[in-house]
Design an enzyme around this catalytic site. Sequence first.
Site, PDB file in Angstrom:
ATOM      1  N   ARG A   1      -2.671   1.685  -9.749  1.00 44.98           N
ATOM      2  CA  ARG A   1      -1.653   2.548  -9.126  1.00 44.98           C
ATOM      3  C   ARG A   1      -0.298   2.551  -9.845  1.00 44.98           C
ATOM      4  O   ARG A   1       0.398   3.559  -9.802  1.00 44.98           O
ATOM      5  CB  ARG A   1      -1.455   2.148  -7.658  1.00 44.98           C
ATOM      6  CG  ARG A   1      -2.606   2.579  -6.809  1.00 44.98           C
ATOM      7  CD  ARG A   1      -2.350   2.300  -5.346  1.00 44.98           C
ATOM      8  NE  ARG A   1      -3.543   2.661  -4.590  1.00 44.98           N
ATOM      9  CZ  ARG A   1      -3.879   2.108  -3.435  1.00 44.98           C
ATOM     10  NH1 ARG A   1      -3.123   1.190  -2.894  1.00 44.98           N
ATOM     11  NH2 ARG A   1      -4.974   2.503  -2.812  1.00 44.98           N
TER      12      ARG A   1
ATOM     13  N   ASP B   1       0.817  -1.229   0.000  1.00 50.62           N
ATOM     14  CA  ASP B   1       0.000   0.000   0.000  1.00 50.62           C
ATOM     15  C   ASP B   1       0.847   1.274   0.000  1.00 50.62           C
ATOM     16  O   ASP B   1       0.305   2.378  -0.014  1.00 50.62           O
ATOM     17  CB  ASP B   1      -0.933   0.003   1.219  1.00 50.62           C
ATOM     18  CG  ASP B   1      -2.018  -1.053   1.079  1.00 50.62           C
ATOM     19  OD1 ASP B   1      -2.299  -1.482  -0.061  1.00 50.62           O
ATOM     20  OD2 ASP B   1      -2.584  -1.462   2.101  1.00 50.62           O
TER      21      ASP B   1
ATOM     22  N   LYS C   1      -5.626  -2.327  -7.412  1.00 52.18           N
ATOM     23  CA  LYS C   1      -6.041  -1.642  -6.177  1.00 52.18           C
ATOM     24  C   LYS C   1      -7.188  -0.665  -6.459  1.00 52.18           C
ATOM     25  O   LYS C   1      -7.808  -0.740  -7.502  1.00 52.18           O
ATOM     26  CB  LYS C   1      -4.843  -0.929  -5.559  1.00 52.18           C
ATOM     27  CG  LYS C   1      -3.722  -1.876  -5.153  1.00 52.18           C
ATOM     28  CD  LYS C   1      -4.140  -2.745  -3.987  1.00 52.18           C
ATOM     29  CE  LYS C   1      -3.099  -3.781  -3.657  1.00 52.18           C
ATOM     30  NZ  LYS C   1      -3.569  -4.801  -2.749  1.00 52.18           N
TER      31      LYS C   1
ATOM     32  N   ARG D   1      -5.097   7.068  -1.859  1.00 49.59           N
ATOM     33  CA  ARG D   1      -3.626   7.119  -1.817  1.00 49.59           C
ATOM     34  C   ARG D   1      -3.047   7.951  -2.964  1.00 49.59           C
ATOM     35  O   ARG D   1      -1.983   8.524  -2.832  1.00 49.59           O
ATOM     36  CB  ARG D   1      -3.031   5.708  -1.761  1.00 49.59           C
ATOM     37  CG  ARG D   1      -3.423   5.029  -0.452  1.00 49.59           C
ATOM     38  CD  ARG D   1      -2.586   3.845  -0.066  1.00 49.59           C
ATOM     39  NE  ARG D   1      -2.899   3.501   1.314  1.00 49.59           N
ATOM     40  CZ  ARG D   1      -3.656   2.474   1.694  1.00 49.59           C
ATOM     41  NH1 ARG D   1      -4.165   1.664   0.812  1.00 49.59           N
ATOM     42  NH2 ARG D   1      -3.897   2.267   2.981  1.00 49.59           N
TER      43      ARG D   1
HETATM   44  C1  S3P Z   1      -5.397  -5.648   3.015  1.00 47.62           C
HETATM   45  C2  S3P Z   1      -4.659  -6.365   2.123  1.00 47.62           C
HETATM   46  C3  S3P Z   1      -4.016  -5.777   0.936  1.00 47.62           C
HETATM   47  C4  S3P Z   1      -3.964  -4.260   1.013  1.00 47.62           C
HETATM   48  C5  S3P Z   1      -5.247  -3.671   1.486  1.00 47.62           C
HETATM   49  C6  S3P Z   1      -5.608  -4.193   2.868  1.00 47.62           C
HETATM   50  C7  S3P Z   1      -5.973  -6.338   4.177  1.00 47.62           C
HETATM   51  O1  S3P Z   1      -4.747  -6.134  -0.206  1.00 47.62           O
HETATM   52  O2  S3P Z   1      -3.616  -3.714  -0.254  1.00 47.62           O
HETATM   53  O3  S3P Z   1      -5.154  -2.253   1.530  1.00 47.62           O
HETATM   54  O4  S3P Z   1      -6.384  -5.676   5.148  1.00 47.62           O
HETATM   55  O5  S3P Z   1      -6.005  -7.571   4.149  1.00 47.62           O
HETATM   56  P1  S3P Z   1      -4.479  -7.512  -1.012  1.00 47.62           P
HETATM   57  O6  S3P Z   1      -4.866  -8.635  -0.153  1.00 47.62           O
HETATM   58  O7  S3P Z   1      -5.356  -7.416  -2.229  1.00 47.62           O
HETATM   59  O8  S3P Z   1      -3.015  -7.478  -1.344  1.00 47.62           O
END
Ligand code: S3P
Length: 445
Positions: free
Chosen positions: A353, A322, A349, A401
């Site tokens: 991004r 992130d 995302k 973001r």
């Molecule tokens: C998250 C996992 C991540 C992250 C998201 C929050 C979580 O996503 O990018 O902001 O809380 O499990 P991904 O599982 O798609 O990588």
Amino acid sequence: MDKIIWIEKKINNYNKKILVDSDKSLSIRWALLASQAIGLSKANNLLKSEDVLSTLNCLKKLGVKVVLKKNSCEILGNGLNSFKYKKNLVLNTGNSGTLARLLIALLIRSPYKIKITGDKSLSKRDFLRVIEPLKKFGANFYPKNKTTLPLFIRGNNYLRPIKYHEKKGSAQVKSCIMLAALNAPGITKIIAKKSRNHTEILYKYLNIPIKIKKKKNLSLIEVKSKIDIKPLNYNIPSDISSSAFFIALTLLSKKSNLIIKNVNINETRAGSIIILNKMGAKIKFKNKRSYKGEKIADIHVKSAKSLKHIKCPTKYNTSAIDEFLIIFLVAAKSKGVSYFSNLSELNQKESQRLKLGSKILNMIGVKTKLTDHSIKIYGNPNLNLNLNKNYVIKNYFKDHRIFMMSTIAALTLGGKWKIHNSESIKTSFPSFLKLIKYLGGKYIQ
Ligand code: S3P
């Protein structure tokens, strides 16, 4: 509504302590697990952002008692699979991939079809990644072959545990399977590419039967179904992903010092700190302590005298997933050519991004080479001396973001910026602009 901010001045030096908003991943996980526990759970400092409020609203629609107070939240759980609702239920998961992908795991026994919706950005994101394992458990999804929201889920009373290989390094997919496993009699086995491990830590704390073996970049996880989950009282620490924007602000501005208090520095989330330190930053964790299996510390950061390029080891990708937008911005003002690869997930995302980050850098005169999964950034330590044009940031799917990256660029590099959709910060970091102001950053709204 499109709210716009204008920034025409760089931020002056500062020497301050701040507290950023609470951890979003933990806030959503606390609420979902509390809804499955038997009894009253309480969270202090729950993040009050739109993604978390969407979580609480979905739970209320599922018949769970939720009381939100000024600094705390209480959830009265009735145990696993105790949701109470009528036919034709629609659950709006807003902008939150985490909520949508974790919540459906708790619906795999639902007797009626439930419709899951999301906003424009979420409705473009991939759900095949969770449909596939949940179908293996026995859940049904409609329309057949659709892989984006809106979707309907109907559960099944005859669920089976599964074996699944999670290859994307997605904590959402891993957590979805772990939550579904609670409802499926027997042992579910997951081989998961390493990713944030809050769900595993909470399972251990709650005595939910879980076995974890670590093998290189993989976790081998076994979860046994568990009926009586105990309530969970939790003080949510601050979010390292939100902190990252203030770390970058400090690195890129002059003669400043910042302490960010009480941040969750779990190593599966702290890749950005390692990457930035390898680029020449001197970010330190002080006052380290443990809390219910998580690691917490105060983050100390100073303006960087010189920053250098990085060929970013891909092993840090998931623990900084992130933070890449803001890391790209730091790379743009560093000496030399930086290279980041294996990052196709970044285009999955809230916005694409990798593509949009590159576009913003190009707009401010930074050369990049972009592929579907990688970016080369031709850094320029004198970038701030060359920026004197007007820059407009809009049409970015209201990705919080992208908004915060643009604000940090404007406050540290110069030029006249018009940044659309400041309301986007409400999804994850509602206090962002207040904190910018507290540090002396000037913007017109
Ligand atoms: C998250 C996992 C991540 C992250 C998201 C929050 C979580 O996503 O990018 O902001 O809380 O499990 P991904 O599982 O798609 O990588």
